[in-house]
Enzyme design. Structure first.
Site, short mmCIF file in Angstrom:
data_model
loop_
_atom_site.label_atom_id
_atom_site.label_comp_id
_atom_site.label_asym_id
_atom_site.label_seq_id
_atom_site.Cartn_x
_atom_site.Cartn_y
_atom_site.Cartn_z
N SER A 8 -5.16 16.83 32.82
CA SER A 8 -5.75 16.95 34.15
C SER A 8 -6.52 15.69 34.49
O SER A 8 -6.91 14.93 33.61
CB SER A 8 -6.67 18.17 34.24
OG SER A 8 -7.83 17.97 33.46
N CYS A 9 -6.71 15.48 35.81
CA CYS A 9 -7.52 14.36 36.28
C CYS A 9 -8.18 14.84 37.56
O CYS A 9 -8.42 16.04 37.73
CB CYS A 9 -6.67 13.11 36.50
SG CYS A 9 -5.32 13.33 37.69
N LEU A 10 -8.47 13.95 38.48
CA LEU A 10 -9.14 14.38 39.71
C LEU A 10 -8.13 14.84 40.75
O LEU A 10 -8.23 15.93 41.29
CB LEU A 10 -10.01 13.23 40.24
CG LEU A 10 -10.94 13.58 41.41
CD1 LEU A 10 -11.96 14.63 40.99
CD2 LEU A 10 -11.65 12.34 41.91
#
Length: 100
Positions: free
Chosen positions: A80-82
């Protein structure tokens, strides 16, 4: 071909359900982002710039650095990231190293 879970994003609830099933969750945001916006429970932070190196580490070194058992090539891993851009890159990196 049908889009399986490896080809699409996950909702937060799906991620929570997966975590119960012992999926390794790697957050590829930068450390300052984690400090500013908070850590997702049970995730480990490996910034995208470190990921290729991390996934090729000796498992003992990985455990020491990230305090987590290194995933095997067949283990389920979620990135996951932003916004989703970096996690797609992370997925590409992992696949290029032979992760399924």
């Amino acid at each position: 071909s049908p889009a399986g879970p490896s080809r699409r994003g996950l909702s937060y609830q799906e991620l929570k359900d997966l975590k119960k099933a012992n999926v390794l969750h790697i957050d590829v945001r930068e450390r300052w982002e984690i400090d500013r916006f908070g850590k997702i429970p049970e995730s480990i932070n490996i910034p995208l710039g470190e990921l290729m190196e991390a996934l090729q580490m000796d498992p003992a070194d990985f455990k020491e650095q990230y305090n987590q058992k290194m995933p095997s090539k067949s283990d389920p891993v979620v990135f996951s990231c932003l916004a989703g851009t970096r996690s797609k890159q992370a997925l590409g990196f992992a696949k290029s190293l032979g992760f399924s």
